[in-house]
Design an enzyme around this catalytic site. Structure first.
Site, PDB file in Angstrom:
ATOM      1  N   HIS A  84       8.441 -37.632 -15.847  1.00 13.29           N
ATOM      2  CA  HIS A  84       9.691 -36.710 -16.351  1.00 13.29           C
ATOM      3  C   HIS A  84       9.819 -37.191 -17.943  1.00 13.29           C
ATOM      4  CE1 HIS A  84      12.520 -40.325 -15.591  1.00 13.29           C
ATOM      5  NE2 HIS A  84      13.159 -40.130 -16.511  1.00 13.29           N
ATOM      6  N   ASP A 219       6.125 -40.759 -10.265  1.00  8.52           N
ATOM      7  CA  ASP A 219       6.952 -40.302 -11.672  1.00  8.52           C
ATOM      8  C   ASP A 219       6.127 -41.187 -12.843  1.00  8.52           C
ATOM      9  OD1 ASP A 219       8.379 -39.601 -13.469  1.00  8.52           O
ATOM     10  OD2 ASP A 219      10.304 -40.044 -12.763  1.00  8.52           O
ATOM     11  N   SER A 655      13.707 -44.962 -19.042  1.00  9.20           N
ATOM     12  CA  SER A 655      12.646 -44.182 -18.325  1.00  9.20           C
ATOM     13  C   SER A 655      11.309 -44.606 -18.704  1.00  9.20           C
ATOM     14  CB  SER A 655      12.922 -42.731 -18.417  1.00  9.20           C
ATOM     15  OG  SER A 655      14.096 -42.595 -17.406  1.00  9.20           O
TER      16      SER A 655
END
Ligand code: ARG
Length: 720
Positions: A84, A219, A655
Site C-alpha cells: 500500500h 502487503d 507502514s
C-alpha cells in the site's frame, strides 16, 4: 496516600512506559528503556541500534515516498516496503495492457526495473537545536513565534553542509515545543520498482479486512535506490548504479513464536497522547462523524465507476485507497475512544492537574483557557470539515479553487507580465494533474451530493451568501436531490475547465470576468472564499492558542511528575522512532481469542473467486492446495505463516517498517493496526493494541514461488 492515589490515576493517562507503549527516539534511548528491551529479548548493543560513527540499524531505515517507511535489505540498495506504500507508483507504472497493479510485476534483471517519481530519505544524524531555537524565540509572544517559526527554523537548517549532495535538515518540535531536534537527511531521487505481487495478494481482503485482525494480506512491494556513478544522490539517469548502503538488514527464515521479542523502526506520522478532554469531545462529536459521512459519499460514487472499468479503476485506485483508509480509521477511532471511556479518564486527569496547579500562575488557568478556546471554535468546526472533506472532495471543485491565484493576478492592478506567466504556468500544471486523475461520472455525482449535504447539515448563517437562493430559483426545491443532480450536471456540461478547446482559448487571453462566470470556478470560489474570509482566521487563532496551551500543559505535566520524565516519549511527528514489544495473541471481546499468526489455510478460507476484495491468483490457489511452501514453511505449524501480530506501539507512517528480532534480523513488515485499539493515536490500550505484520517468509514465498523472481531472493542475506 493522597499523592499515591493521584499518581495511580495519572499513570492511567500519562504517556510514560507501561506495557509496550512508547515510540522512542533511537538516539535518546534512556538506560531504563534500553534495559527493558534487553530484558524482553534484545541481544544488540545501543550502538548497534543507533550510532553516528558506525553503521547501525538506523542506516537501513528510510522514509519511503511522502509518508511511509522502508528498509534496505541488500548491499545493492534493495528496498522492502508495503504494497500500500508502493500502490501509487505501481498504479502509475500500469496501463490497461500492462496492468501491474492487477497482475503483479517482477524485474528479472536490473534493466527491467521501472523508474518512479518516488524519493527516499536516509537519516544521517540528529542534532539537538533547542538552544538556538529558544534563543531566537526569546521575548516573542506566542503569535509571533508562530509567525516566525519557519524562518527561524530555516536559518538553522540552511547551515547544514553538503546540500549539493542531497543533505537537508528539518526541525521537529518535541514535547509540544519543549525541545527542538534537527534531523538531517540524505535524499535520493532515482527509485525504481523491482517487484510487486498482484493486488489480489498485496491488498487481499481490501477495505473489508483493513484495520482488522485476523489478516491474510501480502502487503509488500520491492524497490531499489540508485545513485550516481560517483556515489551521490541523483535524478533518474540510465547511467546511475544501485546504491551501496551503509547497512542492510539480514532476513530471518526462523519465524515467530508467541512471546518473541520484536522491535520496529520507522516513521510514525502523528499521535496526540496528551490530547485534552476538550479535544476528544470535538473529535467525537463533530470532526470524526462529519469526515466519515462525507467520505462515505465520495467512496460510494467512486466505487460505482471503478468496478465497471479497469481504466477507471487504475485512475482512481490510489486516491480511493487513501480516502477509504482514514474513513474507516476515524469511524473506528470514535467507537474505541467511547469504548475505553477516554473522555472521562482525561477529565479526571485534568481535574487532578488543576488541583496541583492551584496557585501556580503558569498553570492554574490552563483548563479554563482550553475550555474557552474550544467553545469559540466549536460552532464552525463542522463547516471546516464540510469544506475540506465535502466541497473540496469533488476533484473539479478542488481544481477550480486552485485557480483563485490566477484570478487574483488577473484582478490586480499593475500585475507584472512575469506574475501572470507564473500564475498561468501553475494553472496549466494544476489542470494537467487534475485531468490525469479525473473521472467525470463519479465527480459529478459527488459534487451534487456534497453540495446538498452542506445545505442540510451546516448552519444557515454560515452559507455562502446567495448561493442556495440562486440554486432554488433556477433548479427547484432544495429538499429534493434531483435539484442538485440537475445543477451538477449543468456545471459539468458548461464549465470551461473540462473542455480543452475552451480552456486553451481562455488561457491565450485570460481575464477575470470569464473565469468568474465559469460555473465550476464560481461555485468553488463562493464556498472556499466564504470559508477563507470568515472562518479560516478563527481556525488559525484556535490552533495557535491551542499550541500555546499545549506547550504549558506539557511543561506542567513534567513538573508535576519529575520522576516520570525520563520514561516519557514525545508524540509521533514523522521523526524516526523505535518501539519494542512481543509477538502476542489477544482477546478482542468476551469468549473470543485471536491467535498470534495466520496461515495459508486462512487465505483459502477467505478466498472468493472473482470477488473484488477476496480473489486470488489461480497459481496461488494451486500452490496452496498442493502445500508447496518450499523452505518458507513453518515447521511447527506445518503451514505457510502469512501474518502475525505484536504488541508494538506504531501508527500511520510506520507502514512498511521492518519488524526485527532480538538479533537484528528482519522477521516481517508492519502494515496495520487492529480495529479494537483504533483509539491508539490518543490512547494506547495495553491489552488490546496490536501491530499487524506480514511474515517475511510469506513475502519471500510470493517473490520466489508465485513470482519466480529468484534473482531477488539471491540478493538477500538469508539467516536460516
Ligand atoms: N490501514 C493501513 C495503514 O494505514 C493501510 C492498509 C491499506 N489497505 C487497504 N485495504 N486500504 O497503514
Amino acid at each position: 496516600m493522597k499523592k499515591l492515589l493521584l499518581l495511580l490515576v495519572l499513570s492511567g493517562v500519562l504517556t510514560t512506559t507501561r506495557a509496550d507503549e512508547g515510540m522512542w527516539l533511537p538516539m535518546l534511548l534512556g538506560k531504563q528503556v534500553y534495559n527493558d528491551m534487553v530484558k524482553k529479548g534484545l541481544k544488540l548493543s545501543k550502538e548497534q541500534l543507533y550510532s553516528i560513527n558506525k553503521a547501525s540499524i538506523k542506516d537501513a531505515i528510510i522514509i519511503f515516498g511522502g509518508g511511509c517507511t522502508g528498509e534496505i535489505v541488500s548491499n545493492q540498495g534493495l528496498i522492502f516496503t508495503n504494497h500500500h506504500c508502493g500502490y501509487g507508483a505501481i498504479a502509475a507504472a500500469s496501463d490497461v495492457q500492462h496492468n501491474y497493479l492487477r497482475d503483479g510485476f517482477y524485474a528479472y534483471n536490473k534493466d527491467q526495473e521501472i523508474p518512479t517519481k518516488l524519493t527516499v530519505q536516509f537519516l544521517d544524524r540528529i542534532v539537538d537545536v533547542s538552544k538556538e531555537v529558544e534563543t531566537a524565540f526569546k521575548g516573542m509572544s506566542w503569535d509571533d513565534r508562530v509567525k516566525n517559526r519557519q524562518e527561524i527554523y530555516k536559518n538553522i537548517t540552511d547551515k547544514v553542509a553538503d546540500k549539493e549532495n542531497g543533505m537537508s535538515g528539518r526541525i521537529y518540535s518535541m514535547f509540544n515545543d519543549n525541545q527542538y531536534l534537527m534531523f538531517v537527511y540524505k535524499i535520493y531521487r532515482d527509485i525504481r520498482l523491482v517487484g510487486t505481487p498482484p493486488e489480489s495478494v498485496g491488498k487481499f481482503g481490501g477495505d473489508t479486512d483493513n484495520w482488522e485482525w485476523p489478516r491474510h494480506t501480502g502487503d509488500f512491494s520491492v524497490f531499489r535506490v540508485y545513485m550516481s556513478k560517483d556515489g551521490k544522490p541523483d535524478e533518474y539517469s540510465i547511467e546511475n548504479v544501485p546504491l551501496k548502503p551503509k547497512y542492510f538488514l539480514p532476513v530471518s527464515l526462523k519465524g515467530v513464536k508467541d512471546g518473541d521479542f520484536a522491535m520496529i523502526f520507522g516513521y510514525p506520522g502523528g499521535t496526540n497522547r496528551y490530547e485534552t478532554s476538550y479535544g476528544i469531545k470535538l473529535k467525537n462529536d463533530i470532526d470524526n462523524p462529519s469526515l466519515v459521512a462525507l467520505r462515505a459519499i465520495r467512496l460510494k460514487y467512486m466505487h460505482e465507476q471503478m468496478i465497471k472499468d479497469p481504466a477507471v479503476k487504475l485512475k482512481l485506485a490510489s486516491n480511493y485507497a487513501s480516502v477509504a483508509n482514514y474513513w474507516k480509521f476515524f469511524d473506528g477511532e470514535t467507537k474505541q475512544l467511547k469504548k475505553f471511556h477516554t473522555y472521562d479518564q482525561k477529565q479526571q486527569y485534568e481535574k487532578d492537574f488543576s488541583k496541583w496547579a492551584k496557585g501556580k500562575p503558569d498553570y492554574e488557568n490552563l483548563m479554563s483557557e482550553y475550555e474557552k478556546n474550544y467553545a469559540a471554535w466549536a460552532p464552525y468546526a463542522k463547516h471546516r470539515q464540510y469544506i475540506r472533506e465535502g466541497i473540496l472532495g469533488s476533484p473539479l471543485a478542488a481544481f477550480a479553487s486552485t485557480l483563485e491565484r490566477l484570478e487574483s493576478v488577473l484582478q490586480k492592478q499593475g500585475a507584472s507580465a512575469k506574475d501572470l506567466e507564473n500564475a498561468k504556468t501553475m494553472a496549466e500544471a494544476s489542470r494537467k494533474r487534475f485531468i490525469e486523475s479525473e473521472n467525470i461520472p463519479s465527480d459529478e455525482k459527488i459534487l451534487g451530493a456534497v453540495t446538498m449535504a452542506f445545505y442540510n447539515d451546516i448552519d444557515k448563517d454560515q452559507y455562502p451568501i446567495g448561493f442556495y437562493e440562486g440554486l432554488k430559483n433556477s433548479y427547484g426545491p432544495l429538499d429534493d436531490d434531483a435539484t442538485f443532480k440537475k445543477w451538477a450536471h449543468d456545471v459539468f456540461t458548461n464549465t470551461l475547465l473540462l473542455n480543452d478547446s475552451k480552456w486553451n482559448k481562455f488561457m491565450e487571453h485570460p481575464d477575470a470576468a470569464t473565469l468568474q462566470a465559469d460555473p465550476a470556478f464560481a461555485f468553488a470560489s463562493a464556498f472556499v472564499g466564504n470559508y477563507t474570509d470568515k472562518y479560516s482566521p478563527l481556525y488559525t487563532a484556535f490552533l495557535n492558542k491551542n499550541n500555546e496551551l499545549n506547550h504549558w500543559y506539557m511543561k506542567g505535566i513534567m513538573e508535576m511528575q519529575p520522576e516520570a520524565v525520563n520514561k516519557m516519549y514525545p508524540d509521533a511527528n514523522f521523526s524516526m522512532r523505535v518501539s519494542y514489544g512481543s509477538v502476542k495473541s489477544y482477546v478482542p471481546r468476551d469468549a473470543v481469542k485471536y491467535d498470534y499468526i495466520t496461515t495459508s489455510k486462512g487465505v483459502l478460507e477467505k478466498y472468493i473467486p472473482g470477488d473484488y476484495e477476496f480473489d486470488l491468483p489461480a497459481k496461488q490457489v494451486e500452490l496452496f492446495k498442493k502445500k508447496d511452501f518450499g523452505r518458507y514453511i513453518d515447521k511447527t505449524k506445518k503451514d505457510l505463516v502469512v501474518g502475525f501480530i505484536t504488541t508494538n506501539d506504531i501508527t500511520g507512517g510506520n507502514s512498511g517498517s521492518p519488524v526485527i528480532d532480538g538479533n537484528g534480523h528482519l522477521i516481517g513488515l508492519a502494515f496495520d493496526g487492529n480495529y479494537e485499539a483504533l483509539s491508539h493515536k490518543i490512547a494506547f490500550d495495553k491489552n488490546l493494541n496490536r501491530t499487524i505484520c506480514v511474515d517475511v517468509r510469506y513475502v519471500l514465498w510470493c517473490i520466489d514461488k508465485l513470482g519466480g523472481a529468484k534473482n531477488i531472493i539471491d540478493e538477500l542475506k538469508l539467516v536460516p
